[in-house]
Design an enzyme around this catalytic site. Structure first.
Site, PDB file in Angstrom:
ATOM      1  N   GLU A  24     -20.268   2.603  34.386  1.00 30.52           N
ATOM      2  CA  GLU A  24     -21.380   2.081  35.192  1.00 30.52           C
ATOM      3  C   GLU A  24     -21.607   0.582  35.042  1.00 30.52           C
ATOM      4  O   GLU A  24     -21.983  -0.086  35.994  1.00 30.52           O
ATOM      5  CB  GLU A  24     -22.702   2.785  34.828  1.00 30.52           C
ATOM      6  CG  GLU A  24     -22.718   4.261  35.098  1.00 30.52           C
ATOM      7  CD  GLU A  24     -22.444   5.038  33.825  1.00 30.52           C
ATOM      8  OE1 GLU A  24     -21.570   4.588  33.058  1.00 30.52           O
ATOM      9  OE2 GLU A  24     -23.066   6.080  33.620  1.00 30.52           O
TER      10      GLU A  24
ATOM     11  N   ASP B 296     -24.952  12.588  31.484  1.00 30.64           N
ATOM     12  CA  ASP B 296     -26.083  13.355  32.005  1.00 30.64           C
ATOM     13  C   ASP B 296     -25.896  13.599  33.505  1.00 30.64           C
ATOM     14  O   ASP B 296     -24.860  13.277  34.087  1.00 30.64           O
ATOM     15  CB  ASP B 296     -27.400  12.618  31.727  1.00 30.64           C
ATOM     16  CG  ASP B 296     -27.419  11.202  32.296  1.00 30.64           C
ATOM     17  OD1 ASP B 296     -26.492  10.853  33.064  1.00 30.64           O
ATOM     18  OD2 ASP B 296     -28.346  10.457  31.975  1.00 30.64           O
TER      19      ASP B 296
ATOM     20  N   HIS C 282     -25.747  16.338  23.420  1.00 25.09           N
ATOM     21  CA  HIS C 282     -25.846  17.408  22.444  1.00 25.09           C
ATOM     22  C   HIS C 282     -26.111  16.893  21.044  1.00 25.09           C
ATOM     23  O   HIS C 282     -25.905  17.601  20.075  1.00 25.09           O
ATOM     24  CB  HIS C 282     -24.568  18.243  22.475  1.00 25.09           C
ATOM     25  CG  HIS C 282     -24.318  18.863  23.805  1.00 25.09           C
ATOM     26  ND1 HIS C 282     -25.163  19.797  24.357  1.00 25.09           N
ATOM     27  CD2 HIS C 282     -23.338  18.672  24.718  1.00 25.09           C
ATOM     28  CE1 HIS C 282     -24.702  20.171  25.539  1.00 25.09           C
ATOM     29  NE2 HIS C 282     -23.600  19.491  25.785  1.00 25.09           N
TER      30      HIS C 282
ATOM     31  N   ASP D 157     -21.918   8.063  32.356  1.00 25.97           N
ATOM     32  CA  ASP D 157     -22.713   8.751  31.335  1.00 25.97           C
ATOM     33  C   ASP D 157     -22.648  10.266  31.516  1.00 25.97           C
ATOM     34  O   ASP D 157     -22.391  10.767  32.616  1.00 25.97           O
ATOM     35  CB  ASP D 157     -24.166   8.279  31.398  1.00 25.97           C
ATOM     36  CG  ASP D 157     -24.311   6.831  30.952  1.00 25.97           C
ATOM     37  OD1 ASP D 157     -23.386   6.322  30.296  1.00 25.97           O
ATOM     38  OD2 ASP D 157     -25.338   6.210  31.274  1.00 25.97           O
TER      39      ASP D 157
ATOM     40  N   TYR E  35     -25.629   8.131  22.719  1.00 24.87           N
ATOM     41  CA  TYR E  35     -26.268   8.118  24.033  1.00 24.87           C
ATOM     42  C   TYR E  35     -27.771   8.305  23.897  1.00 24.87           C
ATOM     43  O   TYR E  35     -28.249   9.155  23.142  1.00 24.87           O
ATOM     44  CB  TYR E  35     -25.673   9.216  24.911  1.00 24.87           C
ATOM     45  CG  TYR E  35     -26.074   9.091  26.364  1.00 24.87           C
ATOM     46  CD1 TYR E  35     -25.864   7.912  27.062  1.00 24.87           C
ATOM     47  CD2 TYR E  35     -26.678  10.156  27.026  1.00 24.87           C
ATOM     48  CE1 TYR E  35     -26.228   7.792  28.382  1.00 24.87           C
ATOM     49  CE2 TYR E  35     -27.045  10.047  28.353  1.00 24.87           C
ATOM     50  CZ  TYR E  35     -26.822   8.858  29.021  1.00 24.87           C
ATOM     51  OH  TYR E  35     -27.197   8.743  30.334  1.00 24.87           O
TER      52      TYR E  35
ATOM     53  N   ARG F 157     -30.219   9.103  26.133  1.00 23.26           N
ATOM     54  CA  ARG F 157     -31.016  10.054  26.930  1.00 23.26           C
ATOM     55  C   ARG F 157     -30.693  11.463  26.451  1.00 23.26           C
ATOM     56  O   ARG F 157     -29.691  12.046  26.854  1.00 23.26           O
ATOM     57  CB  ARG F 157     -30.722   9.895  28.420  1.00 23.26           C
ATOM     58  CG  ARG F 157     -31.145   8.538  28.966  1.00 23.26           C
ATOM     59  CD  ARG F 157     -31.095   8.492  30.477  1.00 23.26           C
ATOM     60  NE  ARG F 157     -31.469   7.170  30.961  1.00 23.26           N
ATOM     61  CZ  ARG F 157     -30.619   6.254  31.380  1.00 23.26           C
ATOM     62  NH1 ARG F 157     -29.317   6.513  31.372  1.00 23.26           N
ATOM     63  NH2 ARG F 157     -31.033   5.078  31.803  1.00 23.26           N
TER      64      ARG F 157
ATOM     65  N   GLU G  19     -27.278  12.236  36.113  1.00 23.22           N
ATOM     66  CA  GLU G  19     -27.137  11.026  36.933  1.00 23.22           C
ATOM     67  C   GLU G  19     -25.726  10.464  36.811  1.00 23.22           C
ATOM     68  O   GLU G  19     -25.127  10.039  37.799  1.00 23.22           O
ATOM     69  CB  GLU G  19     -28.173   9.984  36.504  1.00 23.22           C
ATOM     70  CG  GLU G  19     -28.229   8.788  37.432  1.00 23.22           C
ATOM     71  CD  GLU G  19     -29.385   7.859  37.120  1.00 23.22           C
ATOM     72  OE1 GLU G  19     -29.679   6.991  37.946  1.00 23.22           O
ATOM     73  OE2 GLU G  19     -29.989   7.999  36.038  1.00 23.22           O
TER      74      GLU G  19
END
Length: 892
Positions: free
Chosen positions: A12, A101, A374, A99, A327, A329, A103
């Site tokens: 990203e 997740d 996780h 990423d 990460y 989030r 998104e």
């Protein structure tokens, strides 16, 4: 750029791309997408001509064709998309490393849709950017998880339907340029209902006594009265908030100490004998808190570092993309076995074996959805100490990393152990109690103390040492002091406590907490004073309207169920299309959004907030008007001061404001015969010439500093209304010279040349000679005239070879290559900012395209406000006739 036969990795951000490139073997090219490359249109200009005439085009979603979305590549992303396509032409394999997740999964899916290449495509997933994690991801690639994509696309469609369908209803019924959002509106409701609790709160007073005693060996002991005649003393928790009286059923169990009783006890108990009747010593063991999740990180950073949730997530993102933390989030509190081993090895080395917990400690979390990482937020790799990386990161990132590192260490450390001590002293029928605490082994507190900046200082504060006392020991009462207390209304939410409340109710997810708070602040439904979030009167009006007409859409349980449903879609347990149809079109059990937006409500009713009734029974309301909220009682009107919080606007305060606004004229202006008034408005007191219902608009002038409405006479008002004063002509230039009252106080003006008057100069008495002398003085240089200052040259740009400079501008430090300017991130240290960092910033800024110029508007005559608790409509009223294109932007 040639990359024949090489593998293309897309992430990203440029920062993440640069970090990952360090860990990939030869034959890989890493490029960034610069975030999302495709989205629903955000304005009418972005809608393709082929569908502009379609009735659904404004939504960007064709609800009649199974909610088919209209995706477009925004103009500012087209250049980067072209670059990615060119790189892909020469690539043998495409790796999507966005990423992990929902998104991130969605960004990867959109990249495949837009790039359209048929080369082998693989999805790389990792939750920390280290060599080991990247190599493991390359060994175990997977396909794109379409369930995660479906859940994210469903969320995006729900947010668009909600925002674009409900917001126009608010424009019609309350005021233009308002917005509604699926999660935003529920968050505002929580804040408004807390403010309503504060408005309804009735304070109650109660007293107690603090005694100072001396033990047998003359050591001081301070204790508080806890019971009288065998009954405990009433405390704040025993009172009802809405009545200020003791809760039903409590009266028989407690003694309410009033001021007279407290004074009587103070005199009576000084002469009675005292002795210790209870000494209790209990062991305790405190366990460390789990490592950080997104929610707890944002909460703790707000409490300890005073960072907003937005700043916290930005700093955490930079730490992650540079390979320093995992990460950011996540709602998991678990740690990998490798992370636990690293942490325990460091604890043993830095603190000693006795500070290790007896066994590795794991915190189990029930992760409700498949989208989150996780593992908890922790240092990545080998757990660099904060000092090891201090020179590589900005100050904000350092403070945040320091907190994350210490919290991770603490969770694997031994419990803090000690004793809690209770001593009770009795004199007559009164019992006083002192509570103490000893820390005999600090354990994890050596590394981290919850909610404190300095663990060592906080460690000392934790202990409360009591002198040694035995049951039956006599005590000498040296003094008794009566202390008054009053109950307190519920605390306003801070960013930390609001995130905690949202999480407790299942509202939002780790990736959305920061954007929820940022949205409600940016749209001025809420203002921040110190650290408290205070809803504006506009928020009250919007929440009241939505609760009455869109009950489900602002219902906390309904919104939480929507989050659970999106989780079910991400797991493949629910289909998206039936869910969207039920939400928009409704079903047998409930009406859908399409039906709800047809509500027929009186706009006057929608923009009215009831305050109550006055002593005569007449209704007093707050109304939302063109220039902000105001008080209304029958035909009377009064402005609400900009800094007045909703819970402070009582009926009594409203009557005072109405009386100030209803004061009759001071007299008449002898020149025009028009009435002269002194009034109090949103931004303070002012004088007014003429009435609002007359053909000529009334003239208004703010009172000078130090003037008050009560002491302003007709003579004072007429002087103010004669401003600006014409002092005559400058003999050297032939220009007229004036003195006037402006935004920043009294000033002199000759043509375009201005000077502020000195504090010793009276605007009514200053002479032409004095002003001409002021105008001859050198004017203090403003930033606009001075221009930016070059702090240092960073070096030649690797591509253009142009010298990149670090400059200090109007809004702080920024870098420039002569064509593109980019502000350095908040918290970054300008003294250590490097050329490599500048090149990344300039690249990101260039890809965003040129800044969109804001249209100039005439300067307002009202004084500027720092922070308004009233409506944002006053400053936006000039835009009412324009069609707002971006007020319904992507919702959270």
């Amino acid at each position: 750029m040639k990359a024949a036969g090489k593998s293309l990795v897309i992430v990203e951000s440029p920062t993440k791309a640069k970090t990952i490139a360090n860990f990939l073997p030869p034959g890989f090219v890493v490029e960034s997408s610069i975030g999302h490359i495709r989205d629903l249109p955000s304005s009418a200009d972005e809608i393709p001509e082929s569908v502009k005439g379609q009735p659904w085009a404004r939504l960007g979603i064709n609800v009649e064709r199974d909610f088919e979305p209209l995706y477009i590549v925004p103009p500012e992303k087209k250049k980067q998309v072209s670059k990615l396509k060119a790189l892909l032409k020469d690539a043998s394999t495409l790796y999507l490393a966005t990423d992990e997740d929902r998104e991130g999964e969605s960004i990867s899916w959109h990249l495949l849709q837009v790039l359209g290449s048929k080369v082998p495509r693989k999805r790389l997933v990792f939750h920390e950017i280290t060599r080991e994690a990247i190599e493991k991801a390359l060994e175990n690639p997977r396909d794109i998880d379409l369930n995660l994509v479906e859940a994210q696309e469903t969320r995006r469609k729900l947010d668009r339907l909600y925002g674009y369908e409900v917001s126009p209803v608010l424009w019609r019924k309350i005021a233009p340029r308002l917005s509604a959002g699926r999660v935003q509106s529920v968050a505002i409701r929580i804040l408004v209902e807390r403010e309503e609790e504060r408005r309804a709160f009735v304070r109650a007073a109660y007293w107690d006594l603090v005694g100072k005693f001396l033990t047998r060996d003359q050591r001081p002991l301070e204790a508080t009265l806890v019971s009288l005649g065998g009954k405990r003393l009433a405390t704040g928790k025993d009172f009802e908030g809405t009545t200020g009286k003791l809760r039903p059923g409590v009266e028989k169990d407690v003694v309410l100490v009033t001021e007279p009783l407290a004074r009587d006890l103070t005199a009576r108990l000084k002469t009675v004998p005292w002795k210790a009747i209870k000494v209790e010593r209990k062991p305790y063991a405190d366990r460390p808190k789990p490592p950080f999740t997104t929610s707890t990180l944002a909460q703790e950073a707000n409490r300890k570092l005073r960072l907003s949730s937005r700043d916290t997530m930005r700093a955490a993102q930079r730490l992650y993309e540079n390979g320093f933390i995992t990460y950011m989030r996540t709602d998991s509190t678990t740690l990998s076995e490798q992370a636990v081993r690293h942490a325990r090895a460091l604890i043993s080395e830095l603190y000693g074996e006795n500070y290790l917990s007896p066994a590795p400690r794991q915190y189990q979390t029930k992760v409700k959805n498949a989208q989150e990482a996780h593992e908890a937020i922790r240092p990545s790799g080998n757990f660099n100490t904060p000092e090891d990386i201090r020179t590589q990161i900005g100050e904000t990132e350092f403070r945040l990393y320091d907190m994350i590192w210490k919290r991770t260490m603490a969770c694997q450390m031994a419990e803090a152990r000690g004793h809690l001590i209770t001593v009770q002293a009795q004199g007559g029928d009164a019992v006083f109690q002192a509570n103490g605490k000893t820390i005999e082994f600090p354990g994890f507190l050596r590394a981290y103390v919850e909610g404190a900046d300095d663990p060592e200082e906080e460690l000392e504060d934790q202990e409360r040492i009591l002198p040694p006392v035995a049951v039956g020991d006599p005590l000498d009462c040296s003094s008794l002091d009566a202390k008054s207390h009053s109950t307190k209304p519920p605390d306003r939410f801070t960013e930390a406590s609001l995130i905690k409340e949202l999480e407790a109710n299942g509202i939002g997810r780790p990736s959305t907490y920061a954007s929820i708070i940022d949205t409600i602040l940016r749209r001025e439904y809420v203002v921040k004073q110190q650290n408290a979030l205070i809803p504006t009167f506009m928020a009250f009006a919007v929440v009241g309207f939505l609760k009455k007409n869109f009950r489900d859409l602002v219902d906390i349980q309904f919104t939480a169920r929507m989050e659970d449903d999106l989780d079910a879609i991400s797991l493949g347990d629910m289909q998206a299309l039936p869910y969207l149809k039920s939400f928009y079109f409704g079903n047998d059990a409930k009406a859908g959004l399409q039906h709800l937006i047809q509500c027929d409500v009186d706009p006057r009713e929608s923009s009215t907030i009831p305050l109550g009734t006055d002593a005569s029974g007449q209704a007093v309301n707050v109304r939302i008007g063109k220039y902000g909220p105001y008080i209304e009682r029958g035909e009377e009107r009064a402005s609400i001061p900009a800094d007045l919080a909703p819970d402070e606007l009582t009926i009594a305060r409203a009557e005072t404001l109405l009386s100030q606004g209803a004061v009759g004229p001071l007299g008449q202006d002898p020149d025009t015969g028009r009435n002269v008034y002194v009034k109090v408005g949103r931004f303070g007191p002012y004088v007014q010439l003429g009435d609002a219902d007359q053909e000529e608009k009334p003239k208004m002038v703010t009172l000078l500093p130090g003037m008050t409405p009560e002491k302003t006479t007709l003579e004072d008002a007429l002087k103010l209304l004669k401003l600006p004063r014409n002092l005559g002509t400058d003999p050297e230039t032939g220009q007229e010279v004036f003195v006037h009252l402006g935004r920043f106080g009294p000033y002199a003006k000759r043509g375009d040349d201005t000077r502020s008057l000195a504090k010793t100069d009276s605007i009514f008495e200053v002479t032409l000679e004095r002003v001409l002398a002021l105008l001859k003085e050198e004017k203090k240089a403003s930033w606009r005239s001075r221009g930016p200052t070059v702090l240092r040259e960073l070096g030649a740009h690797p591509e253009s070879k142009v010298i990149v400079k670090l400059l200090d501008g109007r809004y702080g430090p920024y870098v420039s290559d002569g064509e593109t300017n980019a502000s350095i991130p908040k918290g970054a240290d300008a003294a250590t900012f490097t050329l490599d960092q500048a090149v990344v910033l300039l690249k990101e800024r260039a890809l965003q395209g040129p800044s969109k110029k804001k249209s100039r508007r005439p300067a307002r005559k009202t004084p500027a406000k720092k922070s308004s608790l009233t409506s944002p409509q006053a400053k936006k009223s000039s835009a009412r006739k324009k069609s707002p294109k971006r007020s319904r932007e992507k919702e959270v």
